[in-house]
Design a protein around this motif. Structure first.
Motif, PDB file in Angstrom:
ATOM      1  N   THR A  11     -13.766  11.784 -19.927  1.00  0.00           N
ATOM      2  CA  THR A  11     -12.995  11.139 -19.199  1.00  0.00           C
ATOM      3  C   THR A  11     -13.508   9.828 -18.552  1.00  0.00           C
ATOM      4  O   THR A  11     -13.129   9.114 -17.808  1.00  0.00           O
TER       5      THR A  11
ATOM      6  N   ARG B 177      -8.162   6.303 -18.561  1.00  0.00           N
ATOM      7  CA  ARG B 177      -8.434   7.281 -19.161  1.00  0.00           C
ATOM      8  C   ARG B 177      -7.877   8.506 -18.222  1.00  0.00           C
ATOM      9  O   ARG B 177      -7.683   9.741 -18.502  1.00  0.00           O
TER      10      ARG B 177
ATOM     11  N   LEU C  17      -5.208  11.637 -17.910  1.00  0.00           N
ATOM     12  CA  LEU C  17      -5.597  12.983 -18.578  1.00  0.00           C
ATOM     13  C   LEU C  17      -4.352  13.476 -17.117  1.00  0.00           C
ATOM     14  O   LEU C  17      -4.113  14.395 -16.945  1.00  0.00           O
TER      15      LEU C  17
END
Length: 103
Positions: free
Chosen positions: A54, A66, A70
């Protein structure tokens, strides 16, 4: 030592590690603490892989779409959404953030 030497040495190390695993007494593996530790190690490994994928970049840390994906997937998990919904929410969040120019 050449490249093939290192490859063969790594293969030997992997084989010996597996062989040592077969030599561990069954009574050690049936201990309750072994089950708890192996479960926690699995979770910790998965968390570290997710974190590295990530926020890692070529030369350091990268905070882009990202991270938002998440976070959105984590919220969907906390709301007990099915796995497919979690994946779709994460992908949608990443696409939306990238469309806004973030990441």
């Amino acid at each position: 030592m050449g490249l093939w030497g290192w490859i063969l040495l790594a293969c030997l190390a992997a084989y010996l590690t597996k062989l040592v695993g077969y030599l561990v007494p069954a009574s050690w593996l049936q201990h309750p603490m072994v089950g708890r530790v192996s479960g926690l190690l699995t979770i910790a490994l998965l968390a570290s892989l997710v974190t590295m994928n990530t926020v890692s970049a070529d030369e350091g840390l990268s905070f882009d779409a990202r991270l938002g994906a998440l976070a959105a997937a984590a919220v969907a998990l906390m709301l007990r959404a099915p796995f497919l919904v979690v994946v779709i929410v994460g992908a949608g969040a990443a696409a939306g953030l990238r469309a806004l120019g973030i990441g």
